[in-house]
Structures are given as C-alpha cells and as structure tokens.
Motif scaffolding. Structure first.
Motif, PDB file in Angstrom:
ATOM      1  N   ASN A  56       5.409 -41.587 -22.549  1.00 18.71           N
ATOM      2  CA  ASN A  56       6.171 -40.677 -23.757  1.00 18.71           C
ATOM      3  C   ASN A  56       6.001 -38.984 -23.153  1.00 18.71           C
ATOM      4  N   ASN A  57       6.223 -39.013 -21.939  1.00 16.02           N
ATOM      5  CA  ASN A  57       6.192 -37.421 -21.348  1.00 16.02           C
ATOM      6  C   ASN A  57       7.050 -37.650 -20.013  1.00 16.02           C
ATOM      7  N   ALA A  58       8.118 -36.535 -20.219  1.00 14.50           N
ATOM      8  CA  ALA A  58       9.161 -36.352 -19.263  1.00 14.50           C
ATOM      9  C   ALA A  58       8.459 -35.849 -18.021  1.00 14.50           C
ATOM     10  N   ASN A  59       7.733 -34.882 -17.980  1.00 13.31           N
ATOM     11  CA  ASN A  59       7.326 -33.928 -16.884  1.00 13.31           C
ATOM     12  C   ASN A  59       5.829 -34.143 -16.601  1.00 13.31           C
ATOM     13  N   THR A  60       5.504 -35.307 -15.691  1.00 15.89           N
ATOM     14  CA  THR A  60       4.137 -35.990 -15.457  1.00 15.89           C
ATOM     15  C   THR A  60       3.278 -34.762 -14.471  1.00 15.89           C
ATOM     16  N   GLN A  61       4.082 -34.242 -13.885  1.00 18.06           N
ATOM     17  CA  GLN A  61       3.407 -32.788 -12.963  1.00 18.06           C
ATOM     18  C   GLN A  61       2.580 -31.756 -14.232  1.00 18.06           C
ATOM     19  N   LEU A  62       3.785 -31.452 -15.064  1.00 18.26           N
ATOM     20  CA  LEU A  62       3.050 -30.615 -16.205  1.00 18.26           C
ATOM     21  C   LEU A  62       1.808 -31.181 -16.904  1.00 18.26           C
ATOM     22  N   ALA A  63       2.153 -32.508 -17.224  1.00 14.58           N
ATOM     23  CA  ALA A  63       0.938 -33.077 -17.885  1.00 14.58           C
ATOM     24  C   ALA A  63      -0.292 -32.982 -16.911  1.00 14.58           C
ATOM     25  N   LEU A  64      -0.132 -33.306 -15.827  1.00 16.12           N
ATOM     26  CA  LEU A  64      -1.309 -33.387 -14.842  1.00 16.12           C
ATOM     27  C   LEU A  64      -2.248 -32.066 -14.847  1.00 16.12           C
ATOM     28  N   GLN A  65      -1.111 -30.911 -14.774  1.00 18.32           N
ATOM     29  CA  GLN A  65      -1.839 -29.584 -14.746  1.00 18.32           C
ATOM     30  C   GLN A  65      -2.352 -29.446 -15.979  1.00 18.32           C
ATOM     31  N   THR A  66      -2.083 -29.596 -16.895  1.00 20.72           N
ATOM     32  CA  THR A  66      -2.769 -29.422 -18.474  1.00 20.72           C
ATOM     33  C   THR A  66      -4.000 -29.966 -18.450  1.00 20.72           C
ATOM     34  N   ILE A  67      -4.118 -31.464 -17.807  1.00 24.71           N
ATOM     35  CA  ILE A  67      -5.225 -32.232 -17.805  1.00 24.71           C
ATOM     36  C   ILE A  67      -6.378 -31.311 -16.906  1.00 24.71           C
ATOM     37  N   LYS A  68      -5.863 -31.169 -15.828  1.00 23.92           N
ATOM     38  CA  LYS A  68      -6.544 -30.396 -14.877  1.00 23.92           C
ATOM     39  C   LYS A  68      -7.170 -29.184 -15.432  1.00 23.92           C
ATOM     40  N   ASP A  97      -0.955 -41.595 -11.429  1.00 23.94           N
ATOM     41  CA  ASP A  97      -0.991 -42.957 -10.775  1.00 23.94           C
ATOM     42  C   ASP A  97       0.334 -43.289 -10.875  1.00 23.94           C
ATOM     43  N   ASP A  98       1.242 -43.243  -9.655  1.00 25.52           N
ATOM     44  CA  ASP A  98       2.598 -43.445  -9.512  1.00 25.52           C
ATOM     45  C   ASP A  98       3.172 -45.098  -9.236  1.00 25.52           C
ATOM     46  N   THR A  99       2.049 -45.909  -9.343  1.00 23.86           N
ATOM     47  CA  THR A  99       2.367 -47.173  -8.987  1.00 23.86           C
ATOM     48  C   THR A  99       3.552 -47.780 -10.030  1.00 23.86           C
ATOM     49  N   SER A 100       3.596 -47.565 -10.947  1.00 27.79           N
ATOM     50  CA  SER A 100       4.633 -48.192 -11.930  1.00 27.79           C
ATOM     51  C   SER A 100       6.068 -47.661 -11.505  1.00 27.79           C
ATOM     52  N   ASP A 101       6.086 -46.257 -11.078  1.00 29.55           N
ATOM     53  CA  ASP A 101       7.391 -45.710 -10.426  1.00 29.55           C
ATOM     54  C   ASP A 101       7.731 -46.382  -9.124  1.00 29.55           C
ATOM     55  N   TYR A 102       6.775 -46.855  -8.181  1.00 28.41           N
ATOM     56  CA  TYR A 102       7.038 -47.158  -7.018  1.00 28.41           C
ATOM     57  C   TYR A 102       7.420 -48.693  -7.084  1.00 28.41           C
ATOM     58  N   VAL A 103       6.948 -49.466  -8.199  1.00 30.11           N
ATOM     59  CA  VAL A 103       7.330 -50.803  -8.648  1.00 30.11           C
ATOM     60  C   VAL A 103       8.848 -50.818  -8.842  1.00 30.11           C
ATOM     61  N   GLU A 104       9.204 -49.952  -9.854  1.00 30.40           N
ATOM     62  CA  GLU A 104      10.471 -49.755 -10.087  1.00 30.40           C
ATOM     63  C   GLU A 104      11.476 -49.482  -9.328  1.00 30.40           C
ATOM     64  N   ARG A 105      11.248 -48.533  -8.452  1.00 25.91           N
ATOM     65  CA  ARG A 105      11.850 -48.268  -7.238  1.00 25.91           C
ATOM     66  C   ARG A 105      12.113 -49.476  -6.288  1.00 25.91           C
ATOM     67  N   MET A 106      11.049 -50.090  -6.214  1.00 22.65           N
ATOM     68  CA  MET A 106      11.135 -51.292  -4.944  1.00 22.65           C
ATOM     69  C   MET A 106      11.971 -52.294  -5.868  1.00 22.65           C
ATOM     70  N   ASP A 107      12.122 -52.638  -7.088  1.00 24.51           N
ATOM     71  CA  ASP A 107      12.766 -53.639  -8.104  1.00 24.51           C
ATOM     72  C   ASP A 107      14.135 -53.403  -7.686  1.00 24.51           C
ATOM     73  N   LYS A 108      14.547 -51.950  -8.031  1.00 19.65           N
ATOM     74  CA  LYS A 108      16.036 -51.638  -7.647  1.00 19.65           C
ATOM     75  C   LYS A 108      16.512 -51.830  -6.388  1.00 19.65           C
ATOM     76  N   ILE A 109      15.643 -51.775  -5.159  1.00 18.80           N
ATOM     77  CA  ILE A 109      15.958 -51.943  -3.879  1.00 18.80           C
ATOM     78  C   ILE A 109      16.138 -53.465  -3.691  1.00 18.80           C
ATOM     79  N   PHE A 110      15.451 -54.265  -4.070  1.00 20.10           N
ATOM     80  CA  PHE A 110      15.592 -55.623  -4.234  1.00 20.10           C
ATOM     81  C   PHE A 110      16.696 -56.179  -4.782  1.00 20.10           C
ATOM     82  N   ASP A 111      17.049 -55.659  -5.945  1.00 19.19           N
ATOM     83  CA  ASP A 111      18.127 -55.969  -6.746  1.00 19.19           C
ATOM     84  C   ASP A 111      19.522 -55.519  -5.997  1.00 19.19           C
TER      85      ASP A 111
END
Length: 125
Positions: A56-68, A97-111
């Motif tokens: 539920n966050n569009a900008n993960t880099q900004l969220a990470l900076q906030t946590i840091k 952790d961009d694992t879910s993004d990676y999995v999504e990208r790989m699924d699109k490539i396989f499709d």
C-alpha cells in the motif's frame, strides 16, 4: 552459510521488529504495511541487515528513507525488547526486498515466451 546461532538471533530480531512495526509502524509510515521478509546477521552479531517489503505504498525508496531516518529509534525499541537475551544490540541496516517484483517480472517474461511459442505450435499441427 549462516551458523545456527546467527539464524536463531536473526529470527529473534525479525520477530521483535515485526511486532514493533505492527504496533508503531503507522507513526513512521501512515497507511503502509511494513513486512520484515528476512534478517541476516553478521557472525559477530553486531550488524543486522533487515529486508523490508512495503504494501500500500507507491514509492518504496521514500518509505525506505523514512525507515532509515528512524533507525536509531527502531534500534532503541528493539533493544528494550531483547536486552535480556543479548549482550549487544546490533546496528540495523534496512534494505528493500524486491523479490516479489523480481518474481512478477519473471512471470511476465515467461508468459510472453509462452504466448510466442503457442502460435508456432498450433501452426505445425
């Protein structure tokens, strides 16, 4: 390869950080669910690398900076929870952790590959 000691300590940190983010995460990131996906600890247990996933966050880099920015406060809260179990409270490093993004990208490539193969297969029959 992590030792059993590192794995056990990482599990304790992951559990307690999850509780901290569940109870107080809204103070740092309103309307965002923060999940601790994995924790890796150095052999001397002085540094913990914490991998986070944001929902539920569009900008993960900004969220990470906030946590840091709040890392010292988070470390203090972690320390108050685990002080009786450890000698040293580890420094915390946060990563996305961009694992879910990676999995999504790989699924699109396989499709895409699968769709490209299907017309060729039906043409040969």
């Amino acid at each position: 390869m992590e030792s059993k000691r590192q794995q056990k300590f990482a599990g304790v940190i992951q559990e307690d950080l999850a509780a901290i983010f569940q109870r107080e995460g809204m103070n740092f990131l309103p309307n965002t669910l923060v999940t601790i996906t994995k924790v890796r600890v150095t052999p001397d247990l002085a540094l913990a690398r914490v991998f986070l996933s944001f929902f539920n966050n569009a900008n993960t880099q900004l969220a990470l900076q906030t946590i840091k920015l709040h890392a010292s406060e988070i470390r203090y809260k972690l320390g108050s929870r685990i002080k009786d179990q450890v000698r040293i409270i580890p420094q915390l490093e946060f990563f996305v952790d961009d694992t879910s993004d990676y999995v999504e990208r790989m699924d699109k490539i396989f499709d895409k590959i699968h769709k490209e193969e299907n017309p060729a297969d039906s043409g040969q029959s």
